[in-house]
Scaffold this active site. Structure first.
Site, PDB file in Angstrom:
ATOM      1  N   ASP A  60      -9.572  -1.167  -2.195  1.00 30.65           N
ATOM      2  CA  ASP A  60      -9.031  -1.823  -0.890  1.00 30.65           C
ATOM      3  C   ASP A  60      -9.071  -3.631  -0.662  1.00 30.65           C
ATOM      4  O   ASP A  60      -9.614  -3.405  -0.310  1.00 30.65           O
ATOM      5  CB  ASP A  60      -8.263  -0.575   0.177  1.00 30.65           C
ATOM      6  N   GLU A  90      -7.379  -8.339  -0.795  1.00 32.18           N
ATOM      7  CA  GLU A  90      -6.650  -9.991  -0.923  1.00 32.18           C
ATOM      8  C   GLU A  90      -7.511 -10.994  -0.982  1.00 32.18           C
ATOM      9  O   GLU A  90      -6.529 -12.038  -1.620  1.00 32.18           O
ATOM     10  CB  GLU A  90      -5.426  -9.895   0.154  1.00 32.18           C
ATOM     11  N   ARG A 112      -5.482  -3.110  -4.498  1.00 30.47           N
ATOM     12  CA  ARG A 112      -4.170  -3.083  -3.591  1.00 30.47           C
ATOM     13  C   ARG A 112      -3.766  -5.032  -4.207  1.00 30.47           C
ATOM     14  O   ARG A 112      -2.522  -5.032  -4.336  1.00 30.47           O
ATOM     15  CB  ARG A 112      -4.489  -3.139  -2.119  1.00 30.47           C
ATOM     16  N   ASP A 154       1.095  -0.205   1.353  1.00 33.62           N
ATOM     17  CA  ASP A 154       1.150   0.417   2.465  1.00 33.62           C
ATOM     18  C   ASP A 154       2.929   0.469   3.285  1.00 33.62           C
ATOM     19  O   ASP A 154       3.202  -0.320   4.221  1.00 33.62           O
ATOM     20  CB  ASP A 154       0.276  -0.501   4.170  1.00 33.62           C
ATOM     21  N   HIS A 188       0.064  10.124  -0.494  1.00 36.90           N
ATOM     22  CA  HIS A 188      -0.833   9.834   0.659  1.00 36.90           C
ATOM     23  C   HIS A 188      -0.417   9.377   1.695  1.00 36.90           C
ATOM     24  O   HIS A 188       1.366   8.606   1.209  1.00 36.90           O
ATOM     25  CB  HIS A 188      -1.703   8.567  -0.319  1.00 36.90           C
TER      26      HIS A 188
END
Length: 988
Positions: A569, A572, A653, A669, A727
């Protein structure tokens, strides 16, 4: 003098250089007023030398706030010698505005008796006129930052002309601006080389590259590369792992041609040979190549454009009316802005139903504007312009060719195709256990349990809370005996606040010097993220030490928590402070003159690290969007070594072209909202285009409390996403599917169908792993000549044959589905759907999702169980859905399910099946997995059998255990015991 930017909330004020410290020099004789100067060097190390190195003008001013270094808007773009000028304004009173209004060129000169206003048909200086040769839809924005005034526009040599077309730019570029060829294209062993020289028009952002080169490489018959670069200075070029092959000689029979022209400026066209259709036409103008601003524009053959990511697009097919999307990995809740991944890849379907795709291989911050030409305008702020074209022409061929270039998708382990359960906010082991128990008690299959950072100790990687999650290691081991694997989350950063010697991940990282560095290349980059009450360092996963350190930490942690896969996660990379805890230097890397307007944030380093920081792959400015791919690549190695050489799975992610070769993705998200349910379908289809077919979303939503109806509908469609995981986020109510009886019923029904069809889904993954293509597939990929499919993004296919038509609207108890021109059978009973080449309204009560099988295909099945650990030994079957001619075909891939590289090493079984002339034939193509001989086909369903069979023969022997339903035309052959590794025939 170094100046730090300490906050994105700071108002960036132009530094007033110490007047006494700078040589005043002599200002050149330019007619540029102080208030018209366009700043060319706003950074803290401004000097005359630095300014002039950018091709700009240095002229000190006594007026506060006026830039001393500015862009020269008085350049003469004409190549006509002064002695050959033809006066365009012979009367007195000529001014630049009056001259340009006549379509002429204004170039002052000190030579007497030479006209300043003269004709030059090869160039335009714009002006406040509306040119007849530039349609509104063809305009290339000359002021992409927005807020242009007529004066600012004309100063850049552009046209200012209002438009009644909504969102069309009023300030736009003359097509004659850009570059021109020096000589003719030169043939090379690979294709062509073209030398270009910049037309001398006002710079947009300074540091223009005057001479650039175009290399054209005919890679394969279906792949063409066009590389535009600076031949004299090295610029960042994206590394690909594996590298895209560049053969030493031209492809012998290309599906494409490429042509070059200098009218109105340099441009090229890519043409499909078989039809003559121009696929990509840059004669619209707009080519720019500067140090930190690169642009091209192109017409496309149709408005049927798909791809580009990552953002929450409002539809799968793009709106071409001046919509602009940014691409630069960012920690951002799912919305219509640039999100976690960067995927500058798109496809276009032309009027003939032929498709091509194009990759713009660039990792800098970038954006693309869709135009109604139809066309696109692409801008980036670094690197080169590196384009790859994939000629198809079938849609699936395009994706196969694309993934052949960037790396075929990873083969997931079989268990990863089961259902995953997760949440951020169990907070205790008891709560995690309760969710698992509810799921099992409801009869809902589950193969994977995830652990989020709430099980960590103070949110530190490679830890677990010994109080709230006491007993977690034993519970993870116990789950495995029940067929449930465990995937742990890991973040890319390590907390630095623990006492020395108490936190091995940090201590070893320090010893091996594995961290992302500040701009000095020495000091570790320090920011803030999830670890409590401490700052963090970031692993440099492209560095050999960084990779080895990460593998070591994962292997060591597996000794405590026996995870089966990794969920990476925040890669980036994300930061809770802008840039660093120190702020960022005021330089061109952190504050480029142009920040793509569609890239969110007031500064480029918002929510991430300073972009002048250093990594092994390069400066963060260039490699930011590669961080997630690099981490996924090394995490795959870490997971496989940690699990004793198992295949494992990585869920990342952030992603970039090539990420799918190592990992899957989820969409980030999202919200518990109906529009996010709908957009999750668009998202999973786009990521299949991007080469990441193992893709899903946070089913039922991450933010906000879900509702029973929303969760039931989302579980139904999510059961058919390749990565199927429920999730949600911290602080929101539990939403595991066993909580509501209605959701449990809907989930159980849909997931048991999924588990029944896992052999088919696994076979599809084998096909894309070995040959490329999509698993989750838009209808237009199978029916590219049917224009009705182009806008369908609420239905999708598994491969070519299995159609999912979910309900995505609140309160609906029916759904309007489209059935292209083929036979479609209802999955649950094999009855032929009466609609064909048309829409039909299908009844869909809350616990029902419409599912159909396409005629002409054979799907392998297996009796389901609550885990693939048990279902993989169950009896198997075949569903043969006949087409109009009574034919069908399919295949089955089978291997151990968790061993790496079984296809590459020949350790697999592959069977092929076909129906023709009322006979089903099973053949063994590859028999490299001996354990497959323990499995048997127990049932065969044949749909679309027009008449009652007089008998059924199995391998030529009459078979009595079958039934035939006249109304449904379903032939059900049961109690078979055909070993799947044997050839057979069944006739009727």
């Amino acid at each position: 003098m170094e100046v730090f930017i300490t906050s994105v909330l700071t108002t960036f004020v132009l530094l007033s250089f110490a007047r006494g410290a700078l040589a005043q020099g002599n200002c050149p004789p330019l007619n540029v007023q102080d208030d018209s100067r366009r700043d060319c060097y706003p950074w803290s190390d401004g000097s005359q030398a630095n300014c002039e190195a950018r091709g700009c003008v240095w002229c000190p001013s006594e007026t506060a706030g006026v830039p001393w270094c500015f862009i020269d808007d008085e350049v003469c773009p004409s190549q006509i010698p002064e002695s050959s000028r033809s006066d365009c304004y012979p009367e007195s009173g000529a001014t630049r505005d009056l001259c340009v209004a006549r379509g002429c060129v204004w170039c002052p000169t000190s030579t007497p008796n030479i006209p300043w206003c003269f004709s030059d048909g090869a160039i335009s200086m714009g002006g406040q006129v509306c040119p007849v040769d530039v349609a509104d839809d063809d305009r290339v924005d000359c002021f992409p930052t927005n807020g242009a005034s007529p004066e600012q526009c004309v100063a850049k040599g552009c046209y200012w002309c209002q438009s009644s077309v909504q969102d069309a730019p009023w300030c736009f570029l003359p097509p004659s601006h850009g570059y021109r060829m020096n000589g003719n294209p030169v043939p090379t062993p690979k294709g062509y080389r073209v030398d270009l020289q910049r037309v001398n028009t006002p710079s947009w952002y300074g540091a223009d590259v005057a001479a650039i080169q175009v290399d054209v490489e005919f890679h394969t018959d279906s792949r063409l590369r066009v590389k535009i670069y600076d031949p004299f200075n090295n610029r960042y070029e994206v590394p690909m792992f594996p590298a895209i092959p560049s053969p030493p000689s031209q492809a012998p029979n290309p599906l494409y041609d490429i042509t070059f022209s200098n009218s109105p400026s340099f441009n090229f066209k890519v043409i499909r040979r078989s039809t003559g259709i121009v696929l990509f036409d840059t004669s619209i103008g707009g080519l720019q190549f500067a140090d930190q601003f690169l642009q091209f524009a192109a017409r496309l053959p149709s408005p049927n454009v798909f791809g580009f990511g990552e953002t929450m697009h409002p539809a799968f097919k793009h709106n071409m009316n001046w919509k602009t999307y940014g691409m630069f990995g960012r920690d951002e809740p799912v919305s219509q802005t640039n999100l976690y991944g960067t995927h500058p890849f798109f496809t276009t379907l032309d009027a003939n139903g032929d498709m091509f795709g194009a990759l713009i291989l660039n990792s800098n911050a970038q954006e693309v504007t869709m135009t109604p030409a139809p066309g696109l305008i692409y801008r980036t702020i670094g690197g080169i312009l590196d384009l790859y074209f994939f000629l198809g022409p079938q849609p699936e061929s395009v994706i196969s060719q694309y993934t052949e270039a960037i790396g075929h998708p990873v083969m997931p382990p079989y268990w990863a195709l089961g259902f995953h359960l997760s949440r951020y906010g169990y907070n205790t082991l008891d709560n995690m256990k309760a969710a698992v128990d509810r799921t099992k008690a409801a009869g809902i299959p589950q193969d994977v349990q995830h652990g989020d950072i709430d099980y960590f100790e103070r949110n530190l990687d490679f830890t677990y809370d010994p109080v709230r999650f006491a007993g977690l290691p034993d519970y993870v081991r116990a789950l495995k005996t029940d067929g449930v694997r465990f995937i742990t989350l890991l973040d890319p950063f390590i907390g630095i606040g623990e006492p020395p010697g108490s936190y091995p991940p940090f201590d070893r990282g320090e010893a091996l010097n594995v961290w992302v560095k500040e701009s000095d290349g020495v000091t570790p980059a320090e920011a803030v993220c999830w670890p409590e009450n401490m700052n963090v360092y970031y692993g440099d996963y492209g560095h050999a030490n960084g990779g080895n350190w990460w593998i070591e930490q994962c292997v060591n942690f597996h000794d405590t928590i026996e995870f089966d896969g990794l969920w990476v996660d925040m890669n980036e990379p994300a930061s809770f402070v802008a840039g660093s805890v120190k702020g960022c230097f005021n330089n061109k890397w952190n504050l480029p003159l142009y920040k793509p307007r569609a890239v969110s944030g007031s500064v480029i380093f918002e929510k991430t690290l300073c972009t002048d920081y250093q990594m092994a792959l390069g400066r963060h400015y260039d490699v930011h969007s590669l961080y997630g791919r690099t981490m996924a690549q090394i995490s795959q190695q870490a997971a496989q070594q940690s699990t004793g050489g198992k295949r494992s799975i990585i869920i990342s992610r952030s992603s970039f072209p090539g990420s799918g070769h190592y990992s899957g993705r989820w969409l980030g998200d999202n919200q518990s909202a109906w529009n996010h349910l709908y957009h999750s379908v668009i998202g999973v289809l786009e990521f299949n285009l991007f080469g990441l077919p193992f893709i899903g979303c946070d089913i039922c939503g991450f933010f906000q409390d879900t509702t029973m109806e929303l969760c039931a509908r989302w579980m139904e469609v999510g059961a058919f996403f390749t990565f199927s995981r429920n999730h949600n986020g911290l602080g929101w109510a539990d939403q595991d599917p066993g909580l509501w009886p209605e959701v449990a019923a809907a989930s159980r029904e849909a997931l048991l169908i999924r588990y029944t069809l896992l052999p088919y889904l696994y076979t599809l993954f084998h096909e894309v792993h070995s040959s490329g293509g999509t698993v989750l597939r838009p209808l237009l990929h199978e029916f590219p000549s049917d224009a009705s499919t182009y806008t369908i993004d609420t239905q999708f296919l598994w491969g070519p044959a299995f159609l999912i038509t979910p309900v995505v609207t609140q309160g609906a108890t029916s759904v309007n589905g489209y059935f292209p021109d083929a036979r479609w059978y209802r999955y649950r009973d094999g009855v032929l759907e009466p609609a064909r080449g048309n829409y039909a309204t299908i009844t869909a009560p809350l616990e029902f999702i419409p599912l159909h099988v396409r005629g002409g295909y054979i799907l392998p099945t297996q009796e389901p169980a609550l885990s693939t650990m048990f279902s993989r030994s169950n009896p198997m079957g075949l569903i043969a859905a006949l087409d109009d001619n009574g034919n069908a075909a399919g295949s089955l891939f089978w291997d151990e399910g968790d061993t790496p590289d079984t296809y590459e090493n020949g350790q697999y079984f592959l069977g092929s099946y076909s129906v023709s002339q009322r006979t089903l034939t099973g053949a063994v193509d590859v028999n490299g997995y001996p354990a497959a001989s323990s499995l048997q086909f127990a049932t065969v369903l044949v749909w679309g059998v027009a008449s009652q069979p007089s008998q059924v023969l199995v391998n030529g022997v009459p078979w009595s255990t079958y039934s035939y339903d006249v109304g449904s035309q379903v032939l059900d052959i049961s109690q078979l015991a055909i070993t799947i590794t044997s050839s057979f025939t069944i006739s009727w």
